[in-house]
Design a protein around this motif. Structure first.
Motif, PDB file in Angstrom:
ATOM      1  N   LYS A   1       7.447  14.951   5.008  1.00 44.85           N
ATOM      2  CA  LYS A   1       6.999  15.431   6.319  1.00 44.85           C
ATOM      3  C   LYS A   1       7.950  15.052   7.450  1.00 44.85           C
ATOM      4  CE  LYS A   1       2.806  17.230   5.429  1.00 44.85           C
ATOM      5  NZ  LYS A   1       2.746  17.058   3.970  1.00 44.85           N
TER       6      LYS A   1
ATOM      7  N   THR B   1       5.138  23.292   2.744  1.00 45.73           N
ATOM      8  CA  THR B   1       6.270  22.670   2.069  1.00 45.73           C
ATOM      9  C   THR B   1       6.890  23.624   1.051  1.00 45.73           C
ATOM     10  OG1 THR B   1       5.156  20.552   2.353  1.00 45.73           O
ATOM     11  CG2 THR B   1       7.019  20.603   0.852  1.00 45.73           C
TER      12      THR B   1
ATOM     13  N   THR C   1       7.215  13.784  -3.093  1.00 41.96           N
ATOM     14  CA  THR C   1       7.114  14.107  -1.667  1.00 41.96           C
ATOM     15  C   THR C   1       6.681  12.950  -0.773  1.00 41.96           C
ATOM     16  OG1 THR C   1       4.921  14.964  -2.196  1.00 41.96           O
ATOM     17  CG2 THR C   1       6.689  16.577  -1.991  1.00 41.96           C
TER      18      THR C   1
END
Ligand code: PLP
Ligand code: ZN
Length: 413
Positions: free
Chosen positions: A111, A242, A374
């Motif tokens: 992020k 994403t 991630t």
């Protein structure tokens, strides 16, 4: 911006000037940033890129929607390692496997790529305050990147957000509103507050620049692989921003001639919350689902970027795979044990999906795969202990150590 043409609505096709505070189309559709690839080709070559010193997402400026005069954001975002993992590849029965550890970003998740972009665009817009709602990582990354740039943040998170992520928010000095409700309800309150006070909006499915930040993960993977395209790239999916960004980055590279084909995407979701994968499997549209998984970052029952995500998976001819919480925890342990990579539950869901597809024989010995981790496991230690267990606990006494080894069938030396 000479490299950007406009924002184009993915629903009705209307084009919008690419102003810094661009949001959605009047029809409700999300915008996609459209580039002048001819111009970019004239500005950027592989050789020029290889010679570049910048080791962050800003090394790909020609492919990013920022003014030439906009300074890079202060924290080092991007340029995370891509590890080849031959032992895990062998264990899973794959030809080759790489792990992209995006938990190594400054606030420990992918992020950061979107939040750094939000900060850059907020500065272009002259904004002093940025706001978002988030399951946790968008929030902590925004708070950190904004703090470093001297901007104020208002953050809305659902009350279930793990303590580690909340600790980050408080440390970065955000004004944090913990909403007693689902992510859907959290998002709705943030929307009303942003409307009311006119803050810069870092909600990923509303601000079209954010997935352009996220796409840098694809640009890096391909540069790190020396532009040799893998068969598959696996990633976990919640809102869908994403995976849409990942696909955008790959298509950009294809459009400027840096890669000669496109990989297939693997969209991994939790069994207890998989509205996007369900839409692909059923060949129809998505509809809401409960948020029933320990992988909090992808517990998204009403995905905010369904249009772009579904388009990306379909266009790539990709695979979808849903994994149980047990399979997510097993993948957490597997990545730790074989790779030394510590991912949070949503962080390892892509790898859990790869493992499941291997076991089902849907991918295998002829395939090369990149799995993106991630987010970092330190964000959520409670679930990691749940997955991997407690240590041997004894007093400082050699006899007790020997007894404990015997009890646990550990043969030393
Ligand atoms: C946000 C997030 C995802 C999913 O991204 P979406 O854009 O919501 O699909 C996956 N893993 C982690 C760790 C995240 O924070
Ligand atoms: Zn529209």
């Amino acid at each position: 911006m000479k490299n950007v043409k406009y924002g184009k609505c993915v629903k009705c096709g209307k084009t919008h000037d690419a102003v810094p505070d661009l949001t959605t189309c009047a029809c409700g559709g999300i915008l996609d940033i459209v580039y002048d690839y001819g111009y970019i080709r004239s500005q950027l070559t592989k050789e020029k890129l290889a010679a570049r010193q910048e080791r962050s997402m800003w090394r790909y400026r020609e492919l990013l929607p920022v003014e030439e005069t906009t300074a890079p954001t202060p924290l080092r975002v991007g340029w995370s390692p891509l590890y080849e993992e031959p032992r895990l590849a062998e264990e899973l029965g794959l030809k080759r496997l790489w792990v992209k550890d995006d938990g190594q970003n400054p606030t420990a998740s992918l992020k950061d790529r979107a939040s750094a972009m939000a900060v850059a665009k907020a500065r272009e817009a002259g904004a002093k305050v940025i706001a978002c709602s988030s399951t946790g990582n968008a929030a902590s990354s925004l708070a950190g990147n904004a703090a470093a740039a001297g901007l104020e943040t208002y953050i809305f998170v659902p009350s279930r957000a793990p303590r580690g992520k909340v600790a980050q928010l408080m440390t970065f000095g955000a004004t944090v509103i913990s909403v007693q409700g689902s992510y859907e309800e959290t998002f709705e309150l943030s929307r009303q507050a942003i409307d009311r006070w006119g803050w810069y909006n870092r909600n990923a499915a509303i601000n079209p620049y954010l997935s352009e930040g996220k796409k840098t993960v694809a640009l890096e993977i391909m540069e790190q692989l020396d532009w040799q395209v893998p068969d598959y790239i696996a990633i976990s999916v919640g809102d869908g921003c994403t995976i849409a960004g990942l696909w955008k980055g790959l298509k950009d590279l294809h459009a400027i001639g840096f890669i000669d084909r496109l990989p297939k995407l693997i969209s991994a979701q939790a069994e207890g919350c998989c509205p996007l994968n369900r839409a692909i499997s059923q060949g129809g549209d998505w509809y809401p689902m409960e948020e029933n998984t320990l992988a909090d970052s992808i517990a998204v029952g009403v995905p905010r970027n369904a249009d772009k995500a579904l388009m990306a998976i379909r266009e790539s001819g990709g695979l979808v795979v849903n994994v149980s919480d047990g399979e997510i925890m097993a993948a957490q342990k597997l990545l730790g044990r074989t790779c030394g990579v510590f991912g949070e539950p949503a962080g390892v869901t892509g790898t859990a999906g790869v493992k499941k597809l291997c076991e089902a024989g849907r991918i295998g010995g002829d395939d090369t795969v990149v799995s993106v981790v991630t987010g970092n496991g330190l964000k959520d230690v409670a679930n990691a202990i749940q997955a991997c267990g407690e240590p041997i606990s004894i007093p400082s006494d050699m006899e007790r150590l020997l007894a404990a080894f015997a009890e646990n069938r550990i043969s030393v030396g």
